[in-house]
Write an enzyme that holds these catalytic residues in place. Structure first.
Site, PDB file in Angstrom:
ATOM      1  N   HIS A   1      66.694 -52.132  84.278  1.00 25.90           N
ATOM      2  CA  HIS A   1      65.992 -53.279  84.980  1.00 25.90           C
ATOM      3  C   HIS A   1      67.175 -54.148  85.363  1.00 25.90           C
ATOM      4  O   HIS A   1      67.524 -55.058  84.853  1.00 25.90           O
ATOM      5  CB  HIS A   1      65.015 -54.183  84.467  1.00 25.90           C
ATOM      6  CG  HIS A   1      64.068 -53.105  83.453  1.00 25.90           C
ATOM      7  ND1 HIS A   1      62.990 -52.200  84.333  1.00 25.90           N
ATOM      8  CD2 HIS A   1      64.110 -52.743  82.306  1.00 25.90           C
ATOM      9  CE1 HIS A   1      62.460 -51.498  83.319  1.00 25.90           C
ATOM     10  NE2 HIS A   1      62.904 -52.038  82.175  1.00 25.90           N
TER      11      HIS A   1
ATOM     12  N   ARG B   1      59.653 -61.067  75.775  1.00 33.06           N
ATOM     13  CA  ARG B   1      58.654 -60.578  77.207  1.00 33.06           C
ATOM     14  C   ARG B   1      58.493 -61.958  77.614  1.00 33.06           C
ATOM     15  O   ARG B   1      58.706 -62.153  78.943  1.00 33.06           O
ATOM     16  CB  ARG B   1      58.025 -59.865  76.922  1.00 33.06           C
ATOM     17  CG  ARG B   1      57.310 -58.984  78.317  1.00 33.06           C
ATOM     18  CD  ARG B   1      56.323 -58.233  77.849  1.00 33.06           C
ATOM     19  NE  ARG B   1      55.142 -58.992  77.440  1.00 33.06           N
ATOM     20  CZ  ARG B   1      53.648 -58.293  77.525  1.00 33.06           C
ATOM     21  NH1 ARG B   1      53.477 -57.035  78.110  1.00 33.06           N
ATOM     22  NH2 ARG B   1      52.821 -58.828  77.440  1.00 33.06           N
TER      23      ARG B   1
ATOM     24  N   TYR C   1      60.459 -52.987  89.238  1.00 37.01           N
ATOM     25  CA  TYR C   1      59.378 -53.616  89.258  1.00 37.01           C
ATOM     26  C   TYR C   1      58.966 -55.061  89.659  1.00 37.01           C
ATOM     27  O   TYR C   1      58.137 -55.800  89.867  1.00 37.01           O
ATOM     28  CB  TYR C   1      58.099 -53.497  88.094  1.00 37.01           C
ATOM     29  CG  TYR C   1      58.947 -54.224  86.568  1.00 37.01           C
ATOM     30  CD1 TYR C   1      58.869 -55.525  86.569  1.00 37.01           C
ATOM     31  CD2 TYR C   1      59.605 -53.319  85.801  1.00 37.01           C
ATOM     32  CE1 TYR C   1      59.580 -55.995  85.372  1.00 37.01           C
ATOM     33  CE2 TYR C   1      60.559 -53.867  84.600  1.00 37.01           C
ATOM     34  CZ  TYR C   1      60.238 -55.187  84.402  1.00 37.01           C
ATOM     35  OH  TYR C   1      60.653 -55.849  83.310  1.00 37.01           O
TER      36      TYR C   1
ATOM     37  N   HIS D   1      54.522 -48.132  85.191  1.00 34.59           N
ATOM     38  CA  HIS D   1      55.169 -48.588  84.150  1.00 34.59           C
ATOM     39  C   HIS D   1      55.144 -48.026  82.794  1.00 34.59           C
ATOM     40  O   HIS D   1      56.058 -48.189  81.869  1.00 34.59           O
ATOM     41  CB  HIS D   1      55.001 -50.366  84.502  1.00 34.59           C
ATOM     42  CG  HIS D   1      55.785 -51.086  83.473  1.00 34.59           C
ATOM     43  ND1 HIS D   1      55.370 -51.285  82.181  1.00 34.59           N
ATOM     44  CD2 HIS D   1      56.831 -51.729  83.935  1.00 34.59           C
ATOM     45  CE1 HIS D   1      56.133 -52.398  81.504  1.00 34.59           C
ATOM     46  NE2 HIS D   1      57.141 -52.373  82.407  1.00 34.59           N
TER      47      HIS D   1
ATOM     48  N   ARG E   1      50.325 -49.671  79.292  1.00 31.59           N
ATOM     49  CA  ARG E   1      49.938 -51.096  79.339  1.00 31.59           C
ATOM     50  C   ARG E   1      49.490 -51.502  80.896  1.00 31.59           C
ATOM     51  O   ARG E   1      48.605 -52.402  81.106  1.00 31.59           O
ATOM     52  CB  ARG E   1      50.831 -52.085  78.647  1.00 31.59           C
ATOM     53  CG  ARG E   1      50.947 -52.034  77.224  1.00 31.59           C
ATOM     54  CD  ARG E   1      52.059 -52.859  76.847  1.00 31.59           C
ATOM     55  NE  ARG E   1      53.478 -52.122  76.783  1.00 31.59           N
ATOM     56  CZ  ARG E   1      54.480 -52.682  77.326  1.00 31.59           C
ATOM     57  NH1 ARG E   1      54.381 -53.909  78.120  1.00 31.59           N
ATOM     58  NH2 ARG E   1      55.671 -52.339  77.368  1.00 31.59           N
TER      59      ARG E   1
ATOM     60  N   GLU F   1      57.310 -47.701  72.666  1.00 29.22           N
ATOM     61  CA  GLU F   1      58.586 -48.666  72.307  1.00 29.22           C
ATOM     62  C   GLU F   1      58.299 -49.470  71.239  1.00 29.22           C
ATOM     63  O   GLU F   1      59.101 -49.754  70.142  1.00 29.22           O
ATOM     64  CB  GLU F   1      58.859 -49.555  73.696  1.00 29.22           C
ATOM     65  CG  GLU F   1      60.124 -50.360  73.401  1.00 29.22           C
ATOM     66  CD  GLU F   1      60.475 -51.247  74.692  1.00 29.22           C
ATOM     67  OE1 GLU F   1      59.759 -51.311  75.619  1.00 29.22           O
ATOM     68  OE2 GLU F   1      61.431 -51.809  74.548  1.00 29.22           O
TER      69      GLU F   1
ATOM     70  N   HIS G   1      61.969 -44.583  75.788  1.00 28.93           N
ATOM     71  CA  HIS G   1      61.999 -44.978  74.628  1.00 28.93           C
ATOM     72  C   HIS G   1      61.471 -44.056  73.553  1.00 28.93           C
ATOM     73  O   HIS G   1      62.227 -43.483  72.700  1.00 28.93           O
ATOM     74  CB  HIS G   1      61.275 -46.490  74.416  1.00 28.93           C
ATOM     75  CG  HIS G   1      61.822 -47.536  75.116  1.00 28.93           C
ATOM     76  ND1 HIS G   1      63.361 -48.024  74.993  1.00 28.93           N
ATOM     77  CD2 HIS G   1      61.012 -48.463  76.121  1.00 28.93           C
ATOM     78  CE1 HIS G   1      63.304 -48.967  76.037  1.00 28.93           C
ATOM     79  NE2 HIS G   1      62.266 -49.304  76.534  1.00 28.93           N
TER      80      HIS G   1
ATOM     81  N   ASP H   1      68.853 -50.384  80.044  1.00 27.05           N
ATOM     82  CA  ASP H   1      67.460 -51.087  80.286  1.00 27.05           C
ATOM     83  C   ASP H   1      67.777 -52.736  80.251  1.00 27.05           C
ATOM     84  O   ASP H   1      67.874 -53.079  81.648  1.00 27.05           O
ATOM     85  CB  ASP H   1      66.998 -50.841  78.524  1.00 27.05           C
ATOM     86  CG  ASP H   1      65.529 -51.014  78.729  1.00 27.05           C
ATOM     87  OD1 ASP H   1      64.997 -52.006  79.631  1.00 27.05           O
ATOM     88  OD2 ASP H   1      64.826 -51.066  77.877  1.00 27.05           O
TER      89      ASP H   1
HETATM   90 ZN    ZN Z   1      62.453 -50.830  80.476  1.00 26.89          ZN
END
Ligand code: ZN
Length: 454
Positions: free
Chosen positions: A60, A85, A124, A210, A213, A236, A270, A321
């Site tokens: 990302h 997050r 994303y 994604h 979730r 993860e 993951h 990542d």
């Molecule tokens: Zn990721």
């Protein structure tokens, strides 16, 4: 026709000496001839040990701007992936398209300097801060492709479908507004990426639901018809596993294996929290486990079940990542040493026929990363992209070593980079350890960072 002459090169059949590598005008290897003395001046001489460029299967790019900047204890304490997050959501609200391009270009130049020559961009960050699409819905994706071209790295662009805020259909969080699409708008972004990549051998298009979730089962099933790389985050965090069990009765990896045709197109990013049955079934599926060792350590995710997975013939590749690390050798080191810490063992990723963990890990990351990228990369052979990484065998970390022992030293010994020259698609992009455009790319990154942190 460009050509390189490697004193030593790691070919599919093993190490070879005096290898002439001829490259066509589009950057694909036309011929590989070991035991050849190149006439002076006809080929670029690489006097060190040349290995295939390593694919990075999970990025990302915007998170490069956060690396090292999300470490402060939060007021409530008990910091975790979930508090990280929240920080990421606050940070992401500030990015302009120019920032995204400048940060991605810096990241991609760094990846090249360390020996990654391809990146799978799990993308994303689609829309404006309030969630309104840009005039071109694929604007942000195009910015990442422009950054990849500027740096000269190969890219598999993975437009990412993000629709919900929690397992199977919960409403999205405010911080997720920039990510959200329905299937129709998502299809338009994929189309934009395809248009941009069409005819460019440095580029491929995949896609990514994604996670469990962010997408419903119906969405995941719909995307599973795609004929190319399909990447998804899975298992993860323990909380994610608990929520999935509560909603479906199955753990995330088990749910995917039982409900979607998971095969060689799939990459499960993951796959940290699996039970032994899931480990064996994922290995048998032919999918790739996308391991991101330094990020998984940074976020406190957990440790991948490497011994059981390798024993079952499982495929894996490595990604960076969140980009707290950007070097393939150090990702492989973290992967192996995390196993040693857990199991009180050494030389975990080895077999009787291959006693060198550096070689075993590199071979796996090349094959798994190439599969995950959907591009002809990961080996020095005719038909493959000319992605070459020259390791400087006079570097203090490597000096006096050769062959697989040199790879062990590269992966497990010392700090500092022993990467000297990198060619990607036949074009030399790193000379004497520095990206050829590093100063201009770094200046633009500095401008973006000062704005983002102001
Ligand atoms: Zn990721």
């Amino acid at each position: 026709m460009t050509s390189f002459h490697a004193a030593h090169a790691l070919l599919p059949q093993g190490w070879a000496g005096d290898v002439l590598i001829e490259v066509d005008a589009l950057g694909t290897i036309a011929a590989v001839t070991p035991g050849t003395r190149a006439a002076a001046g006809t080929a670029r001489r690489l006097s060190g040990h040349v290995i295939p460029g390593v694919p990075n299967l999970h990025s990302h790019a915007f998170q490069r701007a956060m690396a090292g900047g999300a470490e402060r204890r939060s007021p409530a304490g008990r910091d975790s992936f979930w508090t990280w997050r929240e920080t990421m959501y606050r940070f992401v609200s500030r990015f302009t398209p120019e920032d995204a391009e400048a940060v991605a270009a810096q990241l991609y130049a760094e990846l090249l300097e360390h020996g990654f020559t391809a990146v799978a961009e799990f993308h994303y960050l689609h829309h404006q801060p309030d969630g309104t699409p840009y005039a071109d819905v694929a604007e942000m994706a195009r910015r990442h492709l422009a950054a990849a071209r500027r740096a000269g790295i190969g890219v598999t662009m993975l437009p990412t479908l993000y629709r919900h805020g929690g397992i199977f259909g919960l409403p999205p969080h405010e911080g997720q507004r920039r990510f959200l699409n329905d299937l129709d708008r998502f299809a338009r972004i994929v189309e934009g990426v395809r248009e941009e990549c069409d005819g460019d051998p440095q580029c491929a298009t995949g896609l990514a639901p994604h996670s469990l979730r962010a997408c419903t089962p119906a969405m995941i099933r719909k995307l599973s018809a795609f004929d190319g790389p399909i990447h998804i985050h899975a298992a993860e965090q323990p909380r994610e596993v608990e929520e999935c069990v509560a909603a479906t009765g199955a753990r995330p990896v088990r749910w995917l294996l039982d409900n979607v045709e998971v095969d060689a197109r799939w990459v499960l990013i993951h796959a940290t929290h699996m039970q032994p049955g899931e480990v064996a079934a994922l290995a048998a599926s032919g999918a790739v486990a996308g391991l991101c060792p330094s990020t998984e350590a940074s976020l406190g995710d957990g440790t991948f079940a490497l011994p059981g997975y390798l024993a079952a013939g499982g495929r894996f590749g490595i990604g960076t990542d969140s980009h707290v690390g950007t070097a393939p050798n150090l990702e492989l080191r973290q992967l192996e040493t995390s196993q040693r810490l857990r199991d009180h063992a050494r030389a975990v990723a080895t077999a009787e026929q291959n006693p060198h963990p550096g070689r075993t890990l590199l071979d796996a990351a090349l094959a798994g990363g190439a599969q995950a990228s959907g591009r002809p990369i990961g080996a020095i052979a005719p038909g493959m992209r000319a992605d070459l990484v020259e390791l400087d065998d006079t570097h203090p970390n490597l000096v006096g070593r050769g062959g697989d022992a040199l790879l062990d030293a590269w992966v497990f010994g010392g700090q500092g980079s022993a990467v000297r020259t990198v060619a990607c698609g036949g074009r030399v992009v790193v000379e004497a350890g520095r990206h050829v455009r590093s100063m201009a790319i770094r200046d633009a990154f500095g401008t973006a960072m000062r704005g983002l942190l102001a």
